[in-house]
Design a protein around this motif. Structure first.
Motif, mmCIF file in Angstrom:
data_model
loop_
_atom_site.group_PDB
_atom_site.id
_atom_site.type_symbol
_atom_site.label_atom_id
_atom_site.label_comp_id
_atom_site.label_asym_id
_atom_site.label_seq_id
_atom_site.Cartn_x
_atom_site.Cartn_y
_atom_site.Cartn_z
ATOM 1 N N GLN A 125 14.702 7.134 57.371
ATOM 2 C CA GLN A 125 15.430 7.521 56.166
ATOM 3 C C GLN A 125 15.074 8.961 55.823
ATOM 4 N N ILE A 126 16.002 9.653 55.163
ATOM 5 C CA ILE A 126 15.714 10.968 54.605
ATOM 6 C C ILE A 126 16.089 10.965 53.127
ATOM 7 N N MET A 127 15.350 11.749 52.355
ATOM 8 C CA MET A 127 15.633 11.880 50.923
ATOM 9 C C MET A 127 16.551 13.071 50.697
ATOM 10 N N LEU A 128 17.733 12.812 50.141
ATOM 11 C CA LEU A 128 18.652 13.869 49.728
ATOM 12 C C LEU A 128 18.722 13.885 48.202
ATOM 13 N N ASP A 129 19.492 14.799 47.665
ATOM 14 C CA ASP A 129 19.536 14.954 46.211
ATOM 15 C C ASP A 129 19.985 13.687 45.493
ATOM 16 N N ASP A 130 20.826 12.876 46.158
ATOM 17 C CA ASP A 130 21.336 11.668 45.509
ATOM 18 C C ASP A 130 20.599 10.409 45.944
ATOM 19 N N GLY A 131 19.460 10.551 46.608
ATOM 20 C CA GLY A 131 18.669 9.381 46.983
ATOM 21 C C GLY A 131 18.470 9.271 48.485
#
Length: 447
Positions: free
Chosen positions: A360-366
């Motif tokens: 998983q990667i964390m982006l601005d929307d989760g």
């Protein structure tokens, strides 16, 4: 709740700590006090110089590890081994490593003097009095910071005003006591010194074991002193599952700063996902690690494009030879995702000729799921290379991307193969030769 970030030593491997700091920041954790010892001085110095977590991770990519050591005047080496002051001095730290990492002592002092500033402390041993001093960030200077990282034998100490200043590691490698003195109710200990039952032979292994014993002995003494004084606090510890590669592996290019940063992010995310509000027991279990199973570590790099911009995917794979689960860390580089995005919760799956990297990667929307699928096969005809060099990247919420391995990437993968869980020249050479000789496809077939 007043919270302290206590950054233990770990030599050049503290690049790992930048990935930890990135994960803690994404989690919204803020600290009223930051303390650094030995190699942890680098991480504390970056934070207290005002660098954000993303910049901290990026700056490690530009560090030349050979700058950590610099030569003494030639005449010193003519004295012979029994009169040699050290193998080198701290000029490389002062003139190259600190600037590359954005560490500036004047900025640290100025920021620390501002109202409401994050408190800071740097641990340095004053050899004349045999005492460890937690020097406040308002009083620190670059030479004292470098002295705090000048491990005896390897770097000369700082001689100033009739006193000798050097690395604190033989007295303590993490100053929980200072965090408590400053009123911390919650301590986050970032630990990358090994703590496994393994005892190795040879001067390097046993020098490291002495550091491990000193570090753990002082940490346990801090816990016992707090308990005797009735001082309650919550303890959280982020540490690797297995001991990190030693400094010589970093120095010789067997592991990169980018890989260490990615491992730190992975390990921090693993702790954050399972932590208890009550923290960990304040005993030797809090930093305990297990030895990695025999196998190899390698770096797999692939390239493509997304939304008209270049995309790079890097996987750092730790693959046991026994068939146990492989571990995955790494990152994605693409303007569509903003800054470099590190992999969390990574795992490796294989079925026949298909290899999958899941994370998983964390982006601005989760959080967004990531899947890279590689198929190793050889269709009829002289095109085995073309058949096995492609892959498909799927990031949740984005179109699929075809990835390619360039010839240079393949060469780099082979060059990156490093034994893990093996000790001694013969065992390590056998593990690496087995991987290279059988090839990735055959290894997967056994996996």
């Amino acid at each position: 709740m007043k919270r302290s970030l206590v950054l233990a030593g770990g030599g050049m491997r503290v690049a790992w700590q930048a990935g930890v700091v990135r994960a803690l920041a994404e989690e919204g954790l803020e600290f009223e006090h930051v303390d650094g010892t030995s190699g942890g001085i680098l991480t504390a110095g970056m934070l207290l110089s005002g660098l954000g977590p993303e910049e901290m991770c990026a700056r490690w990519s530009g560090v030349d590890v050979k700058d950590f050591g610099s030569a003494l005047p030639f005449g010193d080496y003519l004295k012979g081994p029994w009169s040699l002051p050290a193998l080198g001095d701290a000029d490389g730290l002062l003139n190259k490593v600190f600037p590359a990492l954005g560490i500036d002592d004047a900025t640290i002092r100025a920021r620390a003097a501002e109202p409401g500033a994050v408190g800071g402390s740097f641990n340095v041993v004053e050899f004349t009095g045999k005492r460890c001093h937690a020097i406040d960030a308002t009083l620190i200077d670059a030479e004292l910071m470098a002295a705090g990282m000048s491990l005896p034998i390897f770097l000369t100490p700082l001689r100033r005003d009739g006193k000798v200043w050097t690395d604190a590691v033989w007295v303590r490698d993490a100053n929980v006591q200072e965090a408590l003195r400053r009123g911390a109710e919650e301590v986050w200990l970032i630990w990358c010194i090994g703590n496994s039952p393994y005892w190795g032979d040879g001067p390097l292994e046993q020098y490291v074991h002495m550091i491990e014993m000193s570090a753990m002995g002082a940490l346990l003494a801090d816990f016992e002193a707090a308990s005797a004084a009735g001082r309650e606090f919550v303890l959280h510890v982020v540490r690797p599952e297995h001991p990190l590669p030693l400094d010589p592996e970093f120095y010789l290019g067997r592991i990169s700063a980018d890989a260490l940063v990615a491992m730190g992010y992975r390990d921090a995310r693993a702790y954050l996902s399972s932590r208890s509000p009550g923290g960990l027991p304040k005993d030797e279990r809090c930093t305990a690690m297990s030895e990695a199973p025999p196998g190899v570590r390698y770096t797999d790099r692939l390239h493509g494009s997304l939304e008209g911009a270049d995309l790079g995917f890097t996987a750092v794979v730790e693959m046991p030879s026994s068939g146990a689960g492989a571990r995955l860390s790494g990152f994605l580089d693409c303007p569509a995702f903003g800054a470099r995005r590190f992999l969390a919760g990574g795992r490796v799956e294989s079925s026949g000729e298909t290899l999958r990297y899941r994370a998983q990667i964390m982006l601005d929307d989760g959080w967004h799921g990531v899947l890279v699928t590689r198929t190793f096969h050889d269709d009829p005809g002289p095109d085995a290379w073309a058949d096995s060099r492609s892959a498909v990247l799927e990031v949740e919420g984005f179109p699929a991307v075809e990835l390619r391995m360039a010839l240079g990437d393949a060469a780099a993968l082979i060059a990156s193969v490093e034994p893990m869980g093996s000790h001694g020249f013969l065992d390590r050479a056998s593990a690496a030769a087995g991987f290279i000789g059988n090839g990735l496809r055959e290894l997967l077939a056994r996996y």
